[in-house]
Structure formats: C-alpha cells, structure tokens
Scaffold this motif. Structure first.
Motif, PDB file in Angstrom:
ATOM      1  N   GLY A  27       0.771  -1.240   0.000  1.00 58.96           N
ATOM      2  CA  GLY A  27       0.000   0.000   0.000  1.00 58.96           C
ATOM      3  C   GLY A  27       0.798   1.285   0.000  1.00 58.96           C
ATOM      4  O   GLY A  27       0.289   2.322   0.401  1.00 58.96           O
ATOM      5  N   THR A  30      -0.947   4.008  -2.100  1.00 53.72           N
ATOM      6  CA  THR A  30      -2.147   4.517  -1.421  1.00 53.72           C
ATOM      7  C   THR A  30      -1.759   5.468  -0.304  1.00 53.72           C
ATOM      8  O   THR A  30      -2.354   6.538  -0.131  1.00 53.72           O
ATOM      9  CB  THR A  30      -2.967   3.353  -0.861  1.00 53.72           C
ATOM     10  N   ARG A 112      -2.775  -9.796  -4.241  1.00 51.92           N
ATOM     11  CA  ARG A 112      -2.767  -8.451  -4.822  1.00 51.92           C
ATOM     12  C   ARG A 112      -1.947  -8.411  -6.102  1.00 51.92           C
ATOM     13  O   ARG A 112      -2.331  -7.746  -7.078  1.00 51.92           O
ATOM     14  CB  ARG A 112      -2.229  -7.440  -3.803  1.00 51.92           C
ATOM     15  N   GLN A 115      -4.006 -10.185  -8.799  1.00 54.95           N
ATOM     16  CA  GLN A 115      -5.119  -9.357  -9.260  1.00 54.95           C
ATOM     17  C   GLN A 115      -4.631  -8.225 -10.158  1.00 54.95           C
ATOM     18  O   GLN A 115      -5.298  -7.853 -11.118  1.00 54.95           O
ATOM     19  CB  GLN A 115      -5.880  -8.783  -8.060  1.00 54.95           C
ATOM     20  N   THR A 152      -1.423  -3.988   6.734  1.00 52.45           N
ATOM     21  CA  THR A 152      -2.521  -3.694   5.806  1.00 52.45           C
ATOM     22  C   THR A 152      -3.249  -4.945   5.316  1.00 52.45           C
ATOM     23  O   THR A 152      -4.060  -4.851   4.409  1.00 52.45           O
ATOM     24  CB  THR A 152      -1.997  -2.914   4.579  1.00 52.45           C
ATOM     25  N   ASP A 154      -5.726  -6.672   6.385  1.00 51.78           N
ATOM     26  CA  ASP A 154      -7.187  -6.633   6.436  1.00 51.78           C
ATOM     27  C   ASP A 154      -7.763  -5.278   6.042  1.00 51.78           C
ATOM     28  O   ASP A 154      -8.933  -4.988   6.306  1.00 51.78           O
ATOM     29  CB  ASP A 154      -7.661  -6.984   7.852  1.00 51.78           C
ATOM     30  N   LEU A 155      -6.948  -4.433   5.396  1.00 50.21           N
ATOM     31  CA  LEU A 155      -7.408  -3.110   5.005  1.00 50.21           C
ATOM     32  C   LEU A 155      -7.594  -3.018   3.496  1.00 50.21           C
ATOM     33  O   LEU A 155      -6.740  -3.497   2.735  1.00 50.21           O
ATOM     34  CB  LEU A 155      -6.395  -2.030   5.438  1.00 50.21           C
ATOM     35  N   ASN A 156      -8.702  -2.388   3.064  1.00 51.22           N
ATOM     36  CA  ASN A 156      -8.798  -2.044   1.653  1.00 51.22           C
ATOM     37  C   ASN A 156      -8.159  -0.673   1.455  1.00 51.22           C
ATOM     38  O   ASN A 156      -7.711  -0.035   2.415  1.00 51.22           O
ATOM     39  CB  ASN A 156     -10.254  -2.069   1.155  1.00 51.22           C
ATOM     40  N   VAL A 157      -8.106  -0.206   0.216  1.00 48.48           N
ATOM     41  CA  VAL A 157      -7.378   1.035  -0.056  1.00 48.48           C
ATOM     42  C   VAL A 157      -8.008   2.223   0.674  1.00 48.48           C
ATOM     43  O   VAL A 157      -7.301   3.138   1.121  1.00 48.48           O
ATOM     44  CB  VAL A 157      -7.308   1.309  -1.567  1.00 48.48           C
ATOM     45  N   HIS A 158      -9.343   2.227   0.798  1.00 48.86           N
ATOM     46  CA  HIS A 158     -10.010   3.344   1.470  1.00 48.86           C
ATOM     47  C   HIS A 158      -9.698   3.345   2.964  1.00 48.86           C
ATOM     48  O   HIS A 158      -9.450   4.401   3.562  1.00 48.86           O
ATOM     49  CB  HIS A 158     -11.523   3.263   1.248  1.00 48.86           C
ATOM     50  N   GLU A 159      -9.697   2.171   3.563  1.00 50.48           N
ATOM     51  CA  GLU A 159      -9.406   2.075   4.996  1.00 50.48           C
ATOM     52  C   GLU A 159      -7.958   2.458   5.290  1.00 50.48           C
ATOM     53  O   GLU A 159      -7.673   3.121   6.289  1.00 50.48           O
ATOM     54  CB  GLU A 159      -9.702   0.658   5.483  1.00 50.48           C
ATOM     55  N   GLU A 252     -15.070   5.712   3.572  1.00 51.43           N
ATOM     56  CA  GLU A 252     -14.510   5.387   2.260  1.00 51.43           C
ATOM     57  C   GLU A 252     -13.505   6.431   1.786  1.00 51.43           C
ATOM     58  O   GLU A 252     -13.121   6.450   0.622  1.00 51.43           O
ATOM     59  CB  GLU A 252     -15.646   5.252   1.238  1.00 51.43           C
TER      60      GLU A 252
END
Length: 299
Positions: A27, A30, A112, A115, A152, A154-159, A252
C-alpha cells in the motif's frame, strides 16, 4: 498495526521528514496519495543515495516544504542497501525523521499481485512468493528501525488511506467538506452534484409581488419559504437521511460532496432552503459546510 514509539504530532521548526517504505503490494502508493491529499510534499521511488541531498535542500526552505514524505522501495537491491547509511547520516546530522513501514501477509500480497497481473519486482524467473521472501530478507533490518509499522492485510485502499490521514494529518480524522449549492432547473442540473433535491413543491415567492424582486437571502423570502410550507420538515428529514451517507463517505475516504437544491429559477426557494440545510448539516460531527448559489442573479 504496531507502533514502536509515541506518534503524538510534533510541530517542529524545521520541515517534517517521513520515509515511507515496506513490502511491495502493501500500500505504499495509497499511503503516498493520502499524504499528498493532506499537505505533504511526496517524492516517490527516490534512490536512497539521494535522500540526504534532498533533505538538505528542503531544510534550507522549511516554509516552502514543511512536510516532506519520501517513498523508497526495494526494486533495486543494490541501491536499497544504502538506505541504512542514509538514515544513519541523517540522524548524525541532527535531522528529525520518522519511518513508516507498510506490511501485509504473504498470501494477501500474492493475491494483490495476481489481481494486478504484475510480477513482483524481485521474483526474477521464480514465483511471486520467491520475490516476497527475498524482499522480506532485504527489508528486515529497516522494519526493525521503523517508527511505525502498519499492517494492511485486512485493510482495503479506502481504509488504509483513512488510517494514514488520522496518523499524519494535522487535522486528525477525515473532515468531510460539503458544498450546498442552490440552482435553477431551467438552467440545467449541476454536473458535479452528488445529491439533487427538488424544492419546487414549496409555494413560489415569485408570484408574491412584494417578494419577487428579493432573493432567498432576504429574511422575508426565507420566512415565506420555510414557514407553513413543509420545508422545515423536509430539511429535518433530509439531514436525517444524509447522516449515514456522510458517515459512509468518511469511511470510504471521500473528502468532498456537493448537495444541489433546485427550484425553477434558482433565486428564491432553493436559496432559502440551501441556507437552512447548510446550517443544519454544519451541526454534524466531522463535517464542514459551505454554500454557493449557482444561478442567483441570473435573469
């Protein structure tokens, strides 16, 4: 997330320096974007050998660049091997800095990369896991030196962006900035509106001779629009309906939203309701509100 020292914001007289590093796919980009959104001057993919030179330049103009974030990665093991020497030199020179290390579990990093359909920068002819293992070995010592390690997995990009904002923004947790805009439907819908409210159900002051030359900014028009017309109830319920939406926007990592309020010409009803709506929304936590009147003054 683990922390190795107190991160209470300090307001130094010199520029703040933050070194952002960590595992590829954890991340960094991000985090860099979130820092940039909150006033940090961000330099990405800086070779470690240039860190001391850049810091020296910035220290000569702390007012121009009060907060500098430097993102370094491990795409070149030969270059990255000098990062410890660069940080040691900064410490010996009396330069204050923090190191943010981003990490995630191997399986999440693999997912990741798959994907994104990109190879790991250190995998060579091997598997993604081989590249991850090599990178962990190279970064091990720097992780131990880090001021802060953010997990990170358990975090998505917004979190992640929200967490970075809370740790490194002078203003703390995200404040959502709302613009309540009045407009006239006959001039078209605002292209940047997130929400559109139609207040043409309210009796039109245009048909009251003494109110026609006035606008929704005038008290007489505001009283006419808001009293005994259902507008007060509408505003109260609309704010109540928006509360979970605005809370979700903050989760978000959305920083801005426009709420458009329209009547026929954008002169009376929409202006008065926008002002009242903005006043109510400003009472919500972690929200700042401005008003604008797109069509006020148009014939």
């Amino acid at each position: 997330m683990t922390q190795t020292e107190d991160l209470t914001p300090v307001k130094p007289t010199e520029s703040e320096l933050l070194v952002v590093t960590g595992m590829s796919g954890a991340g960094r980009s991000t985090a860099a974007n979130a820092l940039e959104d909150h006033g940090w001057y961000v330099v990405e993919n800086l070779p470690p050998q240039m860190l001391v030179t850049l810091t020296d330049l910035v220290s000569r103009m702390p007012q121009s660049i009060p907060k500098l974030a430097v993102v370094v990665d491990v795409r070149s093991k030969a270059l990255f091997s000098d990062i410890r020497d660069a940080l040691t030199h900064l410490s010996a020179s009396g330069v204050s800095f923090r190191v943010l290390f981003l990490d995630a579990s191997d399986d999440v990093l693999v997912r990741r990369f798959e994907q994104g359909r990109r190879p790991h920068p250190l995998q060579g002819d091997g598997r993604i896991l081989d590249g991850i293992a090599t990178e962990r070995e190279v970064l091990h010592e720097l992780k131990e030196m880090s001021t802060m390690v953010v997990e990170t997995t358990d975090l998505n990009v917004h979190e992640l962006a929200t967490d970075i904002t809370e740790y490194f923004s002078a203003s703390g947790p995200i404040v959502l900035r709302l613009n309540v805009m009045s407009f006239g439907f006959k001039y078209g819908l605002p292209v940047d509106a997130n929400f559109v409210a139609d207040v043409r159900f309210i009796p039109n002051p245009h048909w009251v001779p003494q109110l026609r030359p006035l606008t929704g900014m005038d008290q007489e028009v505001s009283d006419f629009v808001l009293v005994d017309s259902g507008a007060e109830e509408f505003v109260e319920r609309y704010v109540h309906a928006l509360e979970p939406v605005l809370a979700g926007y903050r989760r978000e990592n959305k920083h801005y939203a426009t709420i458009a309020v329209g009547c026929t010409g954008g002169k009376h009803r929409s202006v008065a309701v926008s002002a009242e709506l903005a006043k109510r929304l400003a009472q919500l936590p972690m929200v700042t509100v401005t008003t604008s009147h797109r069509d006020l003054g148009r014939e």
